[in-house]
Write a protein that holds these residues in place. Sequence first.
Motif, short mmCIF file in Angstrom:
data_model
loop_
_atom_site.label_atom_id
_atom_site.label_comp_id
_atom_site.label_asym_id
_atom_site.label_seq_id
_atom_site.Cartn_x
_atom_site.Cartn_y
_atom_site.Cartn_z
N GLY A 299 53.59 -12.51 -2.94
CA GLY A 299 54.22 -11.70 -3.98
C GLY A 299 54.76 -12.55 -5.12
O GLY A 299 54.66 -12.17 -6.30
N GLN A 300 55.33 -13.71 -4.79
CA GLN A 300 55.88 -14.58 -5.83
C GLN A 300 54.79 -15.29 -6.62
O GLN A 300 54.96 -15.57 -7.81
CB GLN A 300 56.84 -15.57 -5.20
CG GLN A 300 58.16 -14.94 -4.76
CD GLN A 300 59.01 -14.49 -5.93
OE1 GLN A 300 59.54 -15.31 -6.67
NE2 GLN A 300 59.15 -13.18 -6.09
N LYS A 301 53.65 -15.57 -6.00
CA LYS A 301 52.53 -16.14 -6.75
C LYS A 301 52.01 -15.12 -7.76
O LYS A 301 51.62 -15.48 -8.88
CB LYS A 301 51.43 -16.58 -5.80
CG LYS A 301 51.72 -17.89 -5.09
CD LYS A 301 50.57 -18.33 -4.21
CE LYS A 301 50.84 -19.68 -3.57
NZ LYS A 301 49.73 -20.10 -2.67
N ILE A 302 51.99 -13.84 -7.37
CA ILE A 302 51.60 -12.80 -8.31
C ILE A 302 52.59 -12.77 -9.48
O ILE A 302 52.20 -12.64 -10.64
CB ILE A 302 51.52 -11.43 -7.62
CG1 ILE A 302 50.38 -11.41 -6.61
CG2 ILE A 302 51.33 -10.31 -8.65
CD1 ILE A 302 50.32 -10.16 -5.76
N ALA A 303 53.88 -12.90 -9.17
CA ALA A 303 54.90 -12.92 -10.22
C ALA A 303 54.65 -14.06 -11.21
O ALA A 303 54.75 -13.87 -12.43
CB ALA A 303 56.29 -13.04 -9.60
N VAL A 304 54.33 -15.23 -10.71
CA VAL A 304 54.04 -16.38 -11.58
C VAL A 304 52.80 -16.11 -12.43
O VAL A 304 52.78 -16.39 -13.63
CB VAL A 304 53.86 -17.66 -10.74
CG1 VAL A 304 53.34 -18.80 -11.61
CG2 VAL A 304 55.18 -18.06 -10.09
N GLU A 305 51.77 -15.53 -11.83
CA GLU A 305 50.56 -15.17 -12.57
C GLU A 305 50.86 -14.14 -13.65
O GLU A 305 50.17 -14.08 -14.68
CB GLU A 305 49.49 -14.64 -11.61
CG GLU A 305 48.92 -15.70 -10.68
CD GLU A 305 48.10 -15.11 -9.55
OE1 GLU A 305 47.96 -13.87 -9.52
OE2 GLU A 305 47.60 -15.88 -8.71
#
Length: 353
Positions: A299-305
């Motif tokens: 979920g946090q990688k999606i946020a960074v993307e």
Amino acid sequence: MVSFPRLKFRRPLFAATAAGATAALLVSCAEPSGDSDAAATTEAAASQVTTLTVYTSEPEEKVDEINAAFMAANPDIEVEVYRAGTGDLNARIAGEKESGEIEADVLWAADAPTFETYKAAGDLAELQDVDTADLIEEAVDAEGFYVGTRIIPTVIAYNTDVIDEADAPQSWADLVDPKYAGQLVMPDPAVSGAAAFNASVWKNNEDLGEEWINALGENQPMIAQSNGPTSQEIAGGGHSVGVVVDYLVRDLADAGSPIAAVYPTEGAPYITEPAGVFEASDNKEAAERYLNFLLSEEGQKIAVEQAYLPVREDVGTPENTPELADIVLMTPDLQVVTDDKDAAVELFQNAMQ
């Protein structure tokens, strides 16, 4: 830092469906299979799906991406979203409380003071199975009623076709210079939760305060409805300088718009866009699974993307973005900001007239 136990992935609906499955097995022994069996299987599968209602101020395309990933990982949960600015969300929630009870399961929006208000009113459930072990301290409510999901600083943005980098304002104090009269644009704190939070932070900052807000009003900023229209106004050159959340500047710059951000020297107010579960929810287990996904590595990688700064340090940061440690952040007393937010919004609105 507060750490809650990891989610246990309970499936309370499965107990009920198990009885139905047993009954179906008995029937199948007595009757030949056919279309009725297929229909029964479809109906049983549908009965296992929990519908989770999320109230959020997240941009539509970003929340849709998160929800698609969450539902792929959790096929027994269907997410429905009501998306609006924080002010409109608060009005909807107030109306629902007055007529009965809050209809949503999850609130994912705005700033910690908004959630502090709901916590004090008894509207939020204490989180039981949400894992915060990998999060930065600033994202965690010490009492365990909500948790931040992004770090979203408010910055000064400017149109690079109109203003050279060397001439761009570097501080909040710069914005009251008369040369910016008629050039500024800002979001409305009556609509945007981030803008309301900023108003209270500025009002209670010893270097800015009421004097700065009133001086800013003398430059007659355009007041846009929210951060989205504010960023578009800057990128389009209608108003060449503005105050806006940083991820929108990155989104537009990545798309080729002539816009850049400055993190003010006095510090940037920031929100953590918390998420919490309503006490009235009948789907608390599913709601906490949703929060756990927002906070997970995926979920946090999606946020960074999606150009956000994350709330955990093991997933990187958006391209061409300063490390969080290199950004000066304003860290006011949360209780003071919470208690003074309404007065700050009123002061801001009066100053901008």
